[in-house]
Motif scaffolding. Structure first.
Motif, short mmCIF file in Angstrom:
data_model
loop_
_atom_site.label_atom_id
_atom_site.label_comp_id
_atom_site.label_asym_id
_atom_site.label_seq_id
_atom_site.Cartn_x
_atom_site.Cartn_y
_atom_site.Cartn_z
N LYS A 152 0.83 -1.21 0.00
CA LYS A 152 0.00 0.00 0.00
C LYS A 152 0.86 1.25 0.00
CE LYS A 152 -3.72 2.20 2.65
NZ LYS A 152 -4.58 2.09 3.87
N GLU A 153 2.03 1.16 0.65
CA GLU A 153 2.88 2.34 0.82
C GLU A 153 4.01 2.43 -0.19
OE1 GLU A 153 2.07 4.66 2.90
OE2 GLU A 153 0.39 3.49 3.69
N THR A 154 4.22 1.40 -0.97
CA THR A 154 5.33 1.37 -1.92
C THR A 154 4.80 1.31 -3.35
OG1 THR A 154 5.44 -1.05 -1.81
CG2 THR A 154 6.85 0.18 -0.27
N PRO A 155 5.67 1.63 -4.35
CA PRO A 155 5.22 1.58 -5.76
C PRO A 155 5.25 0.15 -6.31
CG PRO A 155 7.48 2.34 -5.67
CD PRO A 155 7.05 2.19 -4.24
N ALA A 156 4.55 -0.72 -5.63
CA ALA A 156 4.55 -2.13 -6.02
C ALA A 156 3.39 -2.44 -6.95
CB ALA A 156 4.50 -3.02 -4.78
N VAL A 157 3.68 -3.27 -7.94
CA VAL A 157 2.65 -3.76 -8.87
C VAL A 157 2.62 -5.28 -8.73
CG1 VAL A 157 1.90 -3.89 -11.26
CG2 VAL A 157 3.07 -1.84 -10.44
N LEU A 158 1.46 -5.80 -8.36
CA LEU A 158 1.33 -7.23 -8.10
C LEU A 158 0.81 -7.97 -9.33
CD1 LEU A 158 -0.20 -7.16 -4.51
CD2 LEU A 158 2.20 -7.15 -5.20
N ALA A 159 1.06 -9.26 -9.35
CA ALA A 159 0.66 -10.10 -10.48
C ALA A 159 -0.67 -10.78 -10.21
CB ALA A 159 1.73 -11.15 -10.74
N PHE A 160 -1.46 -10.94 -11.26
CA PHE A 160 -2.61 -11.83 -11.24
C PHE A 160 -2.63 -12.60 -12.55
CE2 PHE A 160 -4.36 -8.17 -13.45
CZ PHE A 160 -5.26 -8.70 -14.34
N ILE A 197 -4.86 -12.02 -2.85
CA ILE A 197 -5.75 -12.09 -1.69
C ILE A 197 -6.22 -10.69 -1.31
CG2 ILE A 197 -4.75 -14.23 -0.84
CD1 ILE A 197 -3.07 -12.59 1.10
N SER A 198 -7.31 -10.62 -0.57
CA SER A 198 -7.96 -9.33 -0.28
C SER A 198 -7.07 -8.37 0.50
CB SER A 198 -9.26 -9.58 0.51
OG SER A 198 -8.98 -10.28 1.71
N GLU A 199 -6.13 -8.86 1.31
CA GLU A 199 -5.24 -7.98 2.06
C GLU A 199 -4.35 -7.13 1.15
OE1 GLU A 199 -6.19 -11.31 4.94
OE2 GLU A 199 -5.86 -11.05 2.78
N LEU A 200 -4.23 -7.55 -0.10
CA LEU A 200 -3.34 -6.84 -1.03
C LEU A 200 -4.09 -5.94 -2.01
CD1 LEU A 200 -1.01 -9.88 -1.92
CD2 LEU A 200 -0.83 -8.30 0.01
N GLU A 201 -5.37 -5.69 -1.74
CA GLU A 201 -6.19 -4.97 -2.72
C GLU A 201 -5.81 -3.51 -2.88
OE1 GLU A 201 -10.26 -4.76 -1.62
OE2 GLU A 201 -9.82 -4.54 0.52
N PHE A 202 -5.02 -2.98 -1.95
CA PHE A 202 -4.67 -1.56 -2.05
C PHE A 202 -3.29 -1.34 -2.69
CE2 PHE A 202 -7.65 -1.77 1.57
CZ PHE A 202 -8.62 -0.94 1.07
N ALA A 203 -2.77 -2.35 -3.36
CA ALA A 203 -1.51 -2.18 -4.09
C ALA A 203 -1.65 -1.09 -5.14
CB ALA A 203 -1.10 -3.50 -4.72
#
Length: 691
Positions: A152-160, A197-203
């Motif tokens: 949430k705080e970093t410029p991270a882009v997650l994979a799906f 997962i839902s905990e990562l929805e604010f990426a």
């Protein structure tokens, strides 16, 4: 003949022309290429891209851009240091956090977090049978929550991942796309999304990691896909958005519909009409790689403003692929290659319209040269077509290097060469078939020709034989009994081949006709000369010796019409008799008056008549030198045959030719006439019985 039958015959002859083989092969290939039947067009385009990539790898055109990219590698050494995969989520959180604090502009995570951390308090409580309070008391952390706070705080882009199977989950991913105009129709369409997962929805961003493989390699990859009514970016595309701090991607289709245009921040990106981005691969060792274990150690790295991707190269994690340039490439490096090309505005494109236009041009040229092949020497075609091919290849290379455009060069070249090559080889095939037919006809003619010659043993004291230099002989012999006399002839027709063989057959027929009338040798010669001169050609004539052996009077008479000298052996030694007139068929009857030679035959008399195939045969005198045997050589041969019969003398002489002791350069023919009492009385000749 009816007009319809004439048309049918003309059409049948036309269609048998080699041109039509080339024409139809070209047309069929053009139709296959234009309709992409058997995926031929795709194969040609891929082959062209592969060849150009190997000749001009990406870094040969853009050598400096790779400095902006870093691959944080979950390699075998990192697994050995930090434990087996998957790691506890707090390790992943720490890894992302340390990269962020090193100044990275964006952090792509090429790892699916679709399931909860196996080391979370909930999972540990269930697997160990311990209450959550006891788990918390021993210091177990909620890694999923920690990772969610970090991304949430970093410029991270997650994979799906996109899935073709329906999954009962609620779509919670943001689209980050703004559509302008009508939606594209050919995009990759997913049936479901495999989401973090839902905990990562604010990426800050999410992107799919699906790609395309053909022939075991990745040449292109989708960067935009559709799920229901929403559009989603690939991991690399959303990394570029987050790196620029842009809110959305802007999506629209080109005016002609052949490509899709995407604007991401300040970047303009072009894909094909399916939303796929075509790679111009380079060697991946140009990208900096840092093991994940070193990032998590006390070492410091300057990643300021770098585009960083986290992924795996460990063999056991199954993210290893091939390109048309290299094998065994970790999946994250394909994302870096894509972003490198976008930043360099290196877009590889093709257009089916231009492919079809080139196919039509090459097919037309091919058909034209199919026609020309039958009318000019093929070497001119072999100069013209490769010249056009070189221009086409040059244009293909130039457009690829300067515009990123792929011509379907292999299929174009196939069309270009197909017509003339098919026509040429069809022409050769027809010549071979015709040649075999001619060879069969010549073999049949040879069999027929041999029936014109008498059998060597048909008369006991007369024998002869012919060895053709080629398939058909221009030499001939004939002899048969007429009452108490034996008529004989040996001849040599000028020239070679079928025309000479036909004239030979005619000469034998004329001799038999006139000899049956018991004409003298000079009268027979005059009659034959009149026929050949009146109905022949200036370049065809016959040399011959013909005559009679009167066994009752023991008298032999003959005329020599332009033939080799006749050799007589008797008790006084030997004597040669030269020609007594010109060859048959050379002059008219007014100028043709052969003189008769009359010989008294005795028991020791033997007459040898040979053609120049024997008298001019070559014999080796030294290792490297040959010379003609001449009539002197023939005399030496006959002097070793004093105890032999006529047929034995014939066979022995011709055996020297067959064994190559004497090398003939023309048809070799011999006729031997001996005194009647030397050989046993012969049965009536085959020719006489036939008469």
């Amino acid at each position: 003949m009816r007009p319809t039958l004439r048309i049918a015959i003309a059409l049948e002859k036309t269609l048998r022309s080699p041109f039509w083989f080339g024409f139809w092969v070209t047309v069929i290939l053009w139709m296959i290429a234009t309709t992409n039947l058997f995926k031929l067009t795709d194969f040609g385009r891929n082959t062209s891209l592969d060849a150009l990539t190997k000749l001009y790898p990406y870094e040969s055109l853009y050598p400096d851009n790779s400095a902006f990219f870093v691959f944080v590698n979950i390699d075998d050494n990192s697994l050995k240091t930090l434990g087996q995969w998957p790691w506890p989520r707090q390790i992943s959180a720490k890894l992302i956090d340390k990269i962020s604090h090193s100044g990275a502009a964006v952090i792509g995570v090429d790892v699916l977090f679709a399931e909860r951390d196996r080391f979370s308090p909930d999972n540990l409580s269930q697997s160990l049978g311990i209450s959550k309070k006891e788990i918390a008391a021993i210091g177990a952390l909620n890694g999923d929550k920690m990772l969610g706070d970090i991304v949430k705080e970093t410029p991270a882009v997650l994979a799906f991942a996109l899935s073709n199977q329906k999954i009962n989950n609620k779509e919670t991913l943001p689209s980050h796309f703004v559509l302008m105009g009508d939606p594209p129709q050919n995009l990759l369409n997913a049936h479901a999304l495999i989401q973090p997962i839902s905990e990562l929805e604010f990426a800050k961003g999410v992107g799919f990691v699906n790609t395309n493989k053909a022939e075991g390699m990745i040449r292109e990859t989708p960067i935009v896909a559709q799920f229901k009514d929403n559009f989603f970016p690939s991991l690399a595309l959303d990394m570029l958005r987050v790196a620029q701090g842009a809110s959305n991607h802007v999506l629209k289709q080109s005016e002609l519909g052949e490509s899709i245009l995407i604007k991401t921040g300040q970047l303009n990106i072009k894909t094909n009409d399916e939303g796929s981005f075509i790679f111009h691969h380079g060697h991946t060792d140009r990208f900096a790689q840092i093991p994940a274990s070193e990032i998590l150690s006390n070492k410091t790295f300057d990643l300021k403003n770098k585009i960083v991707i986290i992924g795996a190269s460990a063999a056991g994690l199954g993210d290893i692929h091939s390109s048309n340039l290299e094998d065994d490439i970790p999946g994250p490096l394909f994302h870096l290659q894509l972003m490198d090309q976008v930043l360099s505005e290196r877009f590889i494109t093709y257009h089916i319209f231009y492919d079809r236009l080139i196919f039509l041009f090459c097919a037309g040229i091919s058909i034209l040269f199919s026609f020309i092949t039958l009318r000019v020497a093929y070497r001119y075609v072999l100069i013209a077509i490769p010249s056009i091919a070189v221009l086409l290849i040059f244009l293909s290379v130039e457009r690829f290097l300067h515009a990123g455009f792929i011509f379907n060069t292999p299929i174009a070249l196939l069309l270009l060469f197909s017509g003339s090559m098919t026509t040429y080889f069809s022409q050769i095939a027809q010549k071979i078939i015709l040649g075999r037919a001619v060879e069969k006809d010549i073999a049949d003619a040879k069999d027929v020709q041999t029936t014109l010659f008498p059998a060597p043993d048909s008369i006991s004291n007369v024998s002869g034989g012919v060895i053709p230099y080629k398939s058909l002989s221009g030499d001939f012999i004939d002899y048969f009994k007429v009452g108490n006399k034996i008529c004989f002839i040996e001849g040599d027709v000028s020239g070679k081949g079928i025309p000479s063989a036909l004239l030979m057959a005619r000469s034998v027929a004329l001799f038999r006709l006139f000899a049956r009338h018991n004409l003298t040798a000079d009268a027979i010669a005059k009659r034959i000369n009149d026929e050949l001169y009146s109905h022949g050609t200036a370049d065809k004539f016959v040399t011959s010796v013909m005559g009679w052996y009167d066994m009752e009077k023991q008298e032999l008479t003959f005329v020599n019409c332009g033939h080799n000298p006749v050799l007589l052996l008797d008790e006084s030694g030997h004597k040669l008799f030269d020609q007594t007139s010109p060859p048959l068929g050379v002059v008219g009857k007014e100028d043709f008056s052969p003189s008769i030679v009359t010989l008294a035959y005795t028991p020791l008399s033997v007459l040898y008549i040979v053609t120049d195939g024997i008298s001019e045969a070559m014999i080796k005198v030294t290792k490297d030198k040959e010379q003609e045997i001449g009539m002197e050589g023939l005399l030496r041969i006959t002097q070793k045959q004093t105890t032999l019969s006529a047929i034995e003398r014939t066979k022995q002489t011709l055996a020297l030719i067959r064994s190559q002791k004497l090398r003939a350069t023309d048809d070799a023919t011999i006729l031997v006439i001996m005194y009647e009492e030397i050989a046993s009385e012969a049965s009536p000749s085959k020719n006489e019985n036939q008469s």
